[in-house]
Design a protein around this motif. Structure first.
Motif, PDB file in Angstrom:
ATOM      1  N   ARG A  17      33.144  59.161 -71.424  1.00 28.54           N
ATOM      2  CA  ARG A  17      32.253  58.134 -72.000  1.00 28.54           C
ATOM      3  C   ARG A  17      30.892  58.744 -72.312  1.00 28.54           C
ATOM      4  O   ARG A  17      30.597  59.040 -73.461  1.00 28.54           O
ATOM      5  N   ASP A  18      30.078  59.029 -71.313  1.00 27.04           N
ATOM      6  CA  ASP A  18      28.747  59.590 -71.591  1.00 27.04           C
ATOM      7  C   ASP A  18      28.895  60.987 -72.208  1.00 27.04           C
ATOM      8  O   ASP A  18      28.186  61.348 -73.151  1.00 27.04           O
ATOM      9  N   LEU A  77      32.995  50.792 -70.054  1.00 29.57           N
ATOM     10  CA  LEU A  77      31.588  50.392 -70.175  1.00 29.57           C
ATOM     11  C   LEU A  77      31.477  49.164 -71.085  1.00 29.57           C
ATOM     12  O   LEU A  77      32.244  49.019 -72.046  1.00 29.57           O
ATOM     13  N   HIS A 101      32.108  48.119 -65.935  1.00 33.27           N
ATOM     14  CA  HIS A 101      30.740  48.623 -65.761  1.00 33.27           C
ATOM     15  C   HIS A 101      29.871  48.002 -66.858  1.00 33.27           C
ATOM     16  O   HIS A 101      30.057  48.298 -68.034  1.00 33.27           O
ATOM     17  N   PHE A 103      25.870  46.913 -68.271  1.00 39.69           N
ATOM     18  CA  PHE A 103      24.498  47.405 -68.123  1.00 39.69           C
ATOM     19  C   PHE A 103      23.559  46.725 -69.114  1.00 39.69           C
ATOM     20  O   PHE A 103      23.981  46.160 -70.124  1.00 39.69           O
ATOM     21  N   SER A 142      24.433  48.367 -64.052  1.00 41.55           N
ATOM     22  CA  SER A 142      23.383  49.385 -64.207  1.00 41.55           C
ATOM     23  C   SER A 142      22.169  48.826 -64.913  1.00 41.55           C
ATOM     24  O   SER A 142      22.294  48.303 -66.034  1.00 41.55           O
ATOM     25  N   MET A 144      19.677  50.035 -67.081  1.00 38.45           N
ATOM     26  CA  MET A 144      19.412  51.274 -67.826  1.00 38.45           C
ATOM     27  C   MET A 144      17.913  51.573 -67.813  1.00 38.45           C
ATOM     28  O   MET A 144      17.089  50.669 -67.876  1.00 38.45           O
ATOM     29  N   ASN A 170      24.360  50.959 -59.950  1.00 37.30           N
ATOM     30  CA  ASN A 170      24.072  52.316 -60.419  1.00 37.30           C
ATOM     31  C   ASN A 170      22.619  52.388 -60.885  1.00 37.30           C
ATOM     32  O   ASN A 170      22.146  51.499 -61.589  1.00 37.30           O
ATOM     33  N   PRO A 172      20.369  54.437 -63.129  1.00 41.07           N
ATOM     34  CA  PRO A 172      20.319  55.546 -64.097  1.00 41.07           C
ATOM     35  C   PRO A 172      18.910  56.083 -64.322  1.00 41.07           C
ATOM     36  O   PRO A 172      17.957  55.321 -64.475  1.00 41.07           O
ATOM     37  N   THR A 174      17.958  57.447 -67.105  1.00 45.72           N
ATOM     38  CA  THR A 174      18.500  57.536 -68.464  1.00 45.72           C
ATOM     39  C   THR A 174      17.859  58.643 -69.295  1.00 45.72           C
ATOM     40  O   THR A 174      18.518  59.287 -70.107  1.00 45.72           O
ATOM     41  N   HIS A 205      22.860  58.189 -61.481  1.00 45.41           N
ATOM     42  CA  HIS A 205      23.336  58.643 -62.804  1.00 45.41           C
ATOM     43  C   HIS A 205      22.152  59.355 -63.464  1.00 45.41           C
ATOM     44  O   HIS A 205      21.222  58.720 -63.937  1.00 45.41           O
ATOM     45  N   HIS A 207      20.279  62.140 -66.024  1.00 41.02           N
ATOM     46  CA  HIS A 207      20.327  63.014 -67.206  1.00 41.02           C
ATOM     47  C   HIS A 207      19.462  64.234 -66.949  1.00 41.02           C
ATOM     48  O   HIS A 207      18.619  64.256 -66.049  1.00 41.02           O
ATOM     49  N   TYR A 517      23.064  50.523 -77.944  1.00 41.39           N
ATOM     50  CA  TYR A 517      22.775  50.050 -76.611  1.00 41.39           C
ATOM     51  C   TYR A 517      21.720  48.949 -76.646  1.00 41.39           C
ATOM     52  O   TYR A 517      21.636  48.121 -75.771  1.00 41.39           O
TER      53      TYR A 517
HETATM   54  O1  KIV Z   1      22.126  56.935 -69.097  1.00 43.30           O
HETATM   55  C1  KIV Z   1      22.379  55.733 -68.962  1.00 43.30           C
HETATM   56  O2  KIV Z   1      21.505  54.883 -68.667  1.00 43.30           O
HETATM   57  C2  KIV Z   1      23.746  55.292 -69.192  1.00 43.30           C
HETATM   58  C3  KIV Z   1      24.052  53.873 -68.865  1.00 43.30           C
HETATM   59  C4  KIV Z   1      24.944  53.258 -69.860  1.00 43.30           C
HETATM   60  C5  KIV Z   1      24.562  53.777 -67.476  1.00 43.30           C
HETATM   61  O3  KIV Z   1      24.590  56.084 -69.540  1.00 43.30           O
END
Ligand code: KIV
Ligand code: ZN
Length: 521
Positions: A17-18, A77, A101, A103, A142, A144, A170, A172, A174, A205, A207, A517
């Motif tokens: 997914r991500d 998602l 899931h 968000f 989540s 976000m 969760n 994130p 992000t 979660h 990045h 999103y």
């Molecule tokens: O990075 C992020 O916020 C996401 C959300 C969809 C969980 O991938």
């Protein structure tokens, strides 16, 4: 899942997914099924298989992965919208253990986009999480951009989600903005402050925009998070996500200061890393932790000397732990199929009889041409063999004349949709001439976005792995191949990418919808 022992950290993989959201990383249906199977086999707890509302293709992939799943929780998602959640449930409900899931972006910047007030957003969270929980007893929520959300508002939204039935929360990061101490502090304060926090699992979660994703995830675990969201090779939006192999190996290696277990069989890491690199078209950088080509290589005399005396002088984990034998391979041109199968098993690669047959043919060809066949060569062969399953275009033969004093010439015979055809083209070097010949027999308007060559092992007889990325009408396809002949590997990689574009063109309704999103209203 809340009754699990607290020192167990759940591994939530979101490569499909991500990871798949990285520009250019789109995978085919069969590739997604294969990666999901490898993830499950490796012991990943939760597989985020896709974003079902995003496209017919995503929906079908999530549904089929759910149907085939055994132990792993299969998650889809959904934005904070009823149709998204319904579509997600339709796809995941086939799993033995489904999860929804959902968000919404809670930070000031993200609230401004759908133009919802804090109260309106709170109502939306209550409504959508309640709806999801009425469909499925395993719901992840989540906020976000949590790490840039006002703390009090973050607590308020999480409390609403927990009361509405979310079982995993969760958090994130992000935009990859947080730092390890902050990451830990945030999780600790949320768990301390929010009523009902001890009834749910907190997840992290992260990045990797500042290169701190893995450190942030581990810090969150030390502060109470019990689910790490990650991807193979750290694939993901922009600079990517926390890399699964990094967190899992960090927990395994530093159990003395981070006493947490995961259910992952680390010996499967190298194989899945290579497969994801192939199908996503994102080659792994040589110096990447755990899975990079140099992660277990020692060049300097002092290091080599130390290694020969005691490997622990310069290695904090054993190559075998991640699926590499660490020694040069005793297989050669006299080795039989049983030896090859045993070696593949050693490397954590499970193949069926037909695949073994194909790999064996390529192995014999290679062993005839190459003095030493290393583990990396074998893994590259597996990758190249498995990548070559789309066959609208097939190279029958290729001869190239090149050198000083004139343009290169490629003489090519190919099968296109079962018909034999040929071309003789000149170009600026052997690869240019070959690609021109391929375009002559199969005219197309795909644009070459990336052409990359890496040597898999050492020496002039090393196999070259070539990656090619093509773009046609917004569709991106990647191809990869390995051969001791760089031009042959290039031709195969190019044809492999064209085959993928062909598959995509011939399927209807598999194009991703323009999904945003931000579009939460
Ligand atoms: O990075 C992020 O916020 C996401 C959300 C969809 C969980 O991938
Ligand atoms: Zn993300």
């Amino acid at each position: 899942m809340t009754d699990q022992p607290k020192d167990r950290v759940f591994i939530f993989d979101t490569t499909l997914r991500d990871g798949e959201q990285s520009p250019g990383a789109t995978m085919t249906h069969s590739e997604k099924l294969e990666i999901a199977e490898l993830l499950e086999d490796m012991g990943v707890d939760i597989i985020e298989a896709g974003f079902p509302i995003a496209s017919e293709g995503d929906f079908k992939a999530v549904s089929e992965i759910a149907q085939r799943s055994k132990e792993a929780v299969i998650c889809g998602l959904a934005r904070a919208q009823i149709p998204d959640i319904d579509r997600c449930w339709e796809a995941v409900k086939h799993a033995a253990r489904p999860r929804i899931h959902t968000f919404i972006g809670t930070s000031p910047l993200h609230r401004a986009i759908p133009n919802l007030t804090m109260d309106e957003m709170a109502d939306r969270i209550h409504e959508t999480v309640t709806h999801a929980r009425n469909l499925c007893d395993n719901v992840q929520w989540s906020p976000m951009d949590a790490t840039r959300t006002e703390f009090d508002y973050l607590c308020r939204t999480i409390e609403i989600a927990i009361k509405a039935g979310a079982t995993t929360i969760n958090i994130p990061d992000t935009v990859g903005y947080t730092a390890p101490r902050e990451s830990a502090e945030l999780i600790r304060r949320l768990i301390e402050t929010i009523p009902g926090a001890d009834e749910v699992i907190f997840a992290t979660h992260c990045h990797n925009d500042l290169g701190m994703a893995t450190a942030n995830s581990l810090a969150a675990v030390e502060a109470g998070a019990r689910q790490i969201e990650c991807t193979i090779n750290g694939l993901g939006e922009r600079a990517g996500n926390t890399a699964l192999e990094e967190v899992v190996m960090a927990l395994k290696t530093r159990g003395d200061i981070m006493p947490f277990d995961t259910g992952v069989d680390t010996r499967k890491i190298m194989h899945i890393s290579r497969r994801v690199a192939t199908v996503s078209g994102f080659a792994v950088q040589f110096n990447k932790a755990i899975v990079g080509k140099n992660a277990f290589a020692h060049e300097s005399g002092i290091h080599q000397d130390g290694m020969l005396k005691n490997a622990e002088t310069f290695e904090i984990m054993r190559p075998e732990d991640v699926g590499l034998s660490g020694t040069s391979l005793p297989l050669g041109k006299h080795s039989g199929r049983a030896a090859l199968r045993a070696k593949l098993k050693d490397l954590g690669v499970d193949v069926g009889d037909n695949q073994l047959k194909d790999i064996f043919v390529r192995f014999k060809e290679l062993a005839d041409r190459k003095k030493e066949v290393f583990d990396e060569d074998i893994l590259a062969l597996v990758t190249a063999t498995m990548a070559g399953d789309a066959d609208h275009l097939e190279i029958v033969s290729l001869k190239v004349v090149c050198g000083t004093g004139g343009p290169a010439e490629a003489i090519l015979e190919m099968e296109v949709g079962g018909q034999e055809t040929s071309a003789d083209e000149y170009g600026d070097g052997p690869v240019d001439a070959t690609f021109k010949a391929i375009r002559k027999v199969y005219p197309n308007k795909a644009r070459l976005q990336l052409y990359q060559v890496n040597a898999v092992t050492e020496g002039t007889d090393a196999q070259a792995t070539v990656s090619v990325r093509l773009e046609e009408d917004g569709n991106i396809a990647t191809g990869q191949s390995a051969d001791t002949d760089t031009v042959v590997a290039s031709a195969r990689a190019y044809v492999n990418a064209l085959n993928r574009l062909h598959v995509r063109r011939s399927k209807t309704g598999t194009d991703r919808k323009e999904i945003s999103y931000k579009d939460v209203s």
